[in-house]
Design a protein around this motif. Structure first.
Motif, PDB file in Angstrom:
ATOM      1  N   MET A  81       0.846  -1.189   0.000  1.00  0.00           N
ATOM      2  CA  MET A  81       0.000   0.000   0.000  1.00  0.00           C
ATOM      3  C   MET A  81       0.885   1.244   0.000  1.00  0.00           C
ATOM      4  N   GLN A  82       0.583   2.221  -0.850  1.00  0.00           N
ATOM      5  CA  GLN A  82       1.378   3.429  -0.954  1.00  0.00           C
ATOM      6  C   GLN A  82       1.077   4.371   0.210  1.00  0.00           C
ATOM      7  N   ARG A  83       1.981   5.358   0.422  1.00  0.00           N
ATOM      8  CA  ARG A  83       1.799   6.278   1.540  1.00  0.00           C
ATOM      9  C   ARG A  83       0.475   7.032   1.439  1.00  0.00           C
ATOM     10  N   ARG A  84       0.076   7.380   0.218  1.00  0.00           N
ATOM     11  CA  ARG A  84      -1.191   8.080   0.045  1.00  0.00           C
ATOM     12  C   ARG A  84      -2.355   7.217   0.531  1.00  0.00           C
ATOM     13  N   GLU A  85      -2.282   5.901   0.270  1.00  0.00           N
ATOM     14  CA  GLU A  85      -3.332   4.998   0.705  1.00  0.00           C
ATOM     15  C   GLU A  85      -3.345   4.847   2.230  1.00  0.00           C
ATOM     16  N   PHE A  86      -2.140   4.846   2.839  1.00  0.00           N
ATOM     17  CA  PHE A  86      -2.074   4.811   4.297  1.00  0.00           C
ATOM     18  C   PHE A  86      -2.789   6.030   4.874  1.00  0.00           C
ATOM     19  N   SER A  87      -2.506   7.215   4.333  1.00  0.00           N
ATOM     20  CA  SER A  87      -3.110   8.438   4.841  1.00  0.00           C
ATOM     21  C   SER A  87      -4.620   8.418   4.674  1.00  0.00           C
ATOM     22  N   SER A 141       1.245  -4.778   3.611  1.00  0.00           N
ATOM     23  CA  SER A 141       0.055  -4.231   2.973  1.00  0.00           C
ATOM     24  C   SER A 141      -1.050  -4.103   4.006  1.00  0.00           C
ATOM     25  N   ALA A 142      -2.012  -3.258   3.684  1.00  0.00           N
ATOM     26  CA  ALA A 142      -3.200  -3.094   4.508  1.00  0.00           C
ATOM     27  C   ALA A 142      -4.366  -2.796   3.588  1.00  0.00           C
ATOM     28  N   GLY A 143      -5.527  -3.239   3.985  1.00  0.00           N
ATOM     29  CA  GLY A 143      -6.711  -3.012   3.171  1.00  0.00           C
ATOM     30  C   GLY A 143      -7.902  -2.714   4.040  1.00  0.00           C
ATOM     31  N   ARG A 144      -9.019  -2.466   3.402  1.00  0.00           N
ATOM     32  CA  ARG A 144     -10.242  -2.164   4.132  1.00  0.00           C
ATOM     33  C   ARG A 144     -11.427  -2.693   3.340  1.00  0.00           C
ATOM     34  N   VAL A 145     -12.443  -3.128   4.081  1.00  0.00           N
ATOM     35  CA  VAL A 145     -13.689  -3.613   3.486  1.00  0.00           C
ATOM     36  C   VAL A 145     -14.827  -2.947   4.231  1.00  0.00           C
ATOM     37  N   ALA A 146     -15.721  -2.314   3.509  1.00  0.00           N
ATOM     38  CA  ALA A 146     -16.898  -1.712   4.136  1.00  0.00           C
ATOM     39  C   ALA A 146     -17.864  -2.809   4.570  1.00  0.00           C
ATOM     40  N   VAL A 147     -18.321  -2.748   5.803  1.00  0.00           N
ATOM     41  CA  VAL A 147     -19.262  -3.731   6.345  1.00  0.00           C
ATOM     42  C   VAL A 147     -20.434  -2.972   6.959  1.00  0.00           C
ATOM     43  N   ASN A 201      -3.831 -12.078  -2.220  1.00  0.00           N
ATOM     44  CA  ASN A 201      -2.960 -11.368  -3.154  1.00  0.00           C
ATOM     45  C   ASN A 201      -3.527 -10.028  -3.605  1.00  0.00           C
ATOM     46  N   ASP A 202      -4.783  -9.768  -3.265  1.00  0.00           N
ATOM     47  CA  ASP A 202      -5.418  -8.498  -3.621  1.00  0.00           C
ATOM     48  C   ASP A 202      -6.495  -8.226  -2.574  1.00  0.00           C
ATOM     49  N   LEU A 203      -6.141  -7.488  -1.538  1.00  0.00           N
ATOM     50  CA  LEU A 203      -7.043  -7.292  -0.417  1.00  0.00           C
ATOM     51  C   LEU A 203      -8.294  -6.498  -0.781  1.00  0.00           C
ATOM     52  N   GLU A 221      -3.845 -20.803   2.011  1.00  0.00           N
ATOM     53  CA  GLU A 221      -2.796 -20.454   1.057  1.00  0.00           C
ATOM     54  C   GLU A 221      -3.149 -19.224   0.226  1.00  0.00           C
ATOM     55  N   SER A 222      -4.452 -19.027  -0.041  1.00  0.00           N
ATOM     56  CA  SER A 222      -4.846 -17.960  -0.963  1.00  0.00           C
ATOM     57  C   SER A 222      -5.875 -16.980  -0.417  1.00  0.00           C
ATOM     58  N   HIS A 223      -6.491 -17.277   0.728  1.00  0.00           N
ATOM     59  CA  HIS A 223      -7.612 -16.457   1.167  1.00  0.00           C
ATOM     60  C   HIS A 223      -7.600 -16.168   2.668  1.00  0.00           C
ATOM     61  N   LEU A 224      -8.308 -15.110   3.036  1.00  0.00           N
ATOM     62  CA  LEU A 224      -8.682 -14.800   4.403  1.00  0.00           C
ATOM     63  C   LEU A 224     -10.194 -15.014   4.495  1.00  0.00           C
ATOM     64  N   VAL A 225     -10.650 -15.592   5.612  1.00  0.00           N
ATOM     65  CA  VAL A 225     -12.078 -15.844   5.790  1.00  0.00           C
ATOM     66  C   VAL A 225     -12.507 -15.327   7.161  1.00  0.00           C
TER      67      VAL A 225
END
Length: 511
Positions: free
Chosen positions: A1-7, A240-246, A300-302, A259-263
């Protein structure tokens, strides 16, 4: 994740903690109620209060401690349940105390120390309880500027990249000196270039360590309606860091990684910020007619994710998960039909009036997700009437195919005097066989861990290591079992001349 995305992420999470929603009702004297109940039910001592902020002692050992077993069992849990005369109204509101059981050639040494969180320091300076908890707010409760004002560091620990971190549900990790157990302070993950601190972003209490030594985790930010996803490298740098709207947000406690997913399973315990209620739990509404949403995220793509649905259910803890070449995910969990143990049992017990008969206990289930067809199924894994919690595995098979599962259990019709789980079980998921040891009624077992024998192949040889609170003698005991013969009972034990209130989770660090 780029610095802009962190901010951008930090800006989204900078919403106020929902302080305005906490009402302050008339406070009953729970300390007196608990003291009176303790005289009739002495096992309630396990939810008593610490009498000092630092413990240190030599354990009296018995049995055969293997020479190749060397290392430290770190644990944490709620321990300071009364602050300046105010008794917490929920078990999970106790200030965290980190413990170290050090196993060496000279025996077993123990130490424990209260985590010096911002909350502990503020309340010590004020001479009173200040902040709202899970179910209630003390008289004259102070406002909060963010979750770290309330951070208790009382759920679990993570030993990673040479650091020991005490974890809470919804705030920053607290760094602890692994030798002295003194508190270093809130810990911030940063990217490889040393920038973009993530302090204050929720980092949950159940991170998963992948085979490459990196760590995956999540955190829920109720006020922002966001699920935060973390990937931290083996060197401690944020990869990396990501976000999901819930929407609506809920209270997930644990998750699984393949190996490939978060659940993540999102129970229909919906966050309702418009409510005016005492305590964070009461800002939620249980809706059993709604589905339990299942969030599946691409490692591989949060930003790539989808939702599935299961019947309404409540899960504290998962064992493990793995994924085959056809994209089928399999995992297990201790599944309860509702969050009653969280919303009722764990508050009733703090005033000395638990009613386990009205609690819906957890039973172990296995789950199957076909990621190509995007379908999910569940089935009971154990025989009816066998309840379970605190599942764990040989750590060397984390996020990969596994066979053996360790957990605490209880059989319907044969409860212990204390009403809590009273068996240690090891279940073979391939042949369906279960070995178990029933603890004596005077001991309340805590989480037990699988400790591999050095040099052995995964799941072939090792020990089960776990603690128990002896409420008759007011002593804490560390028990060691042979993983291949737990029905024979402990092969070795180490007993302290004092006891710490019941804790939650820990990690064994070899060496």
């Amino acid at each position: 994740m780029q610095r802009r995305e962190f901010s951008k992420l930090m800006a989204l999470l900078a919403c106020p903690w929902p302080t305005g929603a906490f009402a302050q009702g008339e406070d009953a004297d729970w300390s007196e109620r608990f003291a009176a109940a303790l005289r009739e039910r002495p096992w309630l001592a396990a939810w008593g209060n610490i009498d000092r902020e630092h413990y240190q002692g030599e354990a009296a050992t018995s049995g055969r401690w293997p020479e190749e077993l060397r290392g430290t069992l770190y644990r944490t849990g709620p321990a300071q349940h009364e602050v300046h005369g105010y008794r917490n109204h929920h078990w999970f509101d106790g200030d965290g105390m980190v413990q170290a059981w050090r196993i060496g050639a000279d025996g077993v040494r123990h130490q424990a120390r209260l985590v010096e969180t911002a909350k502990v320091k503020a309340e010590r300076a004020a001479g009173r309880a200040l902040y709202p908890g899970m179910m209630a707010a003390p008289p004259g409760a102070a406002g909060l500027t963010g979750p770290d004002d309330l951070n208790l560091a009382n759920i679990s620990v993570l030993h990673h990249h040479g650091r020991l971190l005490a974890l809470w549900e919804a705030g920053s990790p607290y760094e602890i000196d692994p030798e002295s157990l003194t508190t270093v302070g809130p810990y911030s993950f940063a990217d490889a270039r040393g920038g973009s601190s993530m302090r204050g972003v929720p980092f949950s209490a159940h991170p998963r360590v992948d085979v490459d030594g990196s760590v995956w985790n999540f955190g829920y930010a109720s006020g922002a309606g966001l699920m935060v996803l973390w990937h931290v490298g083996a060197d401690g740098a944020l990869l990396s860091a990501g976000r999901v709207a819930v929407d609506p947000m809920t209270m997930p406690h644990d998750f699984v990684v393949t190996e490939s997913h978060l659940v993540l399973l999102l129970p229909p315990f919906h966050y309702r910020p418009e409510r005016r209620a005492e305590g964070f739990l009461n800002l939620h509404e249980w809706r059993p007619e709604d589905p339990c949403r299942v969030l599946v995220v691409d490692k591989n793509d949060l930003s790539s994710h989808y939702f599935l649905e299961l019947p309404a259910q409540w899960i504290f803890h998962f064992g493990n998960a793995w994924e085959d070449d056809a994209g089928v995910i399999r995992f297990d969990a201790a599944r309860a039909p509702d969050p009653g143990i969280m919303t009722h049992t764990f508050t009733d017990i703090m005033r000395g009036n638990p009613n386990f008969r009205d609690t819906s206990p957890a039973r172990h289930y296995r789950y199957r997700i076909d990621t190509r067809e995007r379908t999910i199924a569940e089935e009971a894994m154990l025989e009816p009437g066998l309840y379970s919690e605190f599942p764990c595995i040989d750590p060397r098979v984390g996020c990969r195919r596994y066979r053996k599962l360790v957990f605490l259990s209880q059989r319907e019709g044969v409860p212990a005097a204390h009403g809590m789980l009273n068996e240690l079980s090891l279940f073979d998921m391939e042949n369906g066989q279960r070995g178990f040891f029933r603890y004596p009624d005077e001991q309340i077992p805590e989480e037990h861990l699988y400790v591999p024998r050095p040099g052995s192949e995964p799941e072939t040889s090792g020990w089960i290591l776990g603690t128990a609170y002896d409420w008759k003698r007011r002593a804490h005991v560390l028990n060691l079992f042979d993983a291949e013969g737990i029905a024979d009972g402990p092969m070795a034990a180490a007993e302290l001349p004092y006891a710490i209130p019941l804790g939650l989770h820990g990690k064994f660090v070899a060496g």
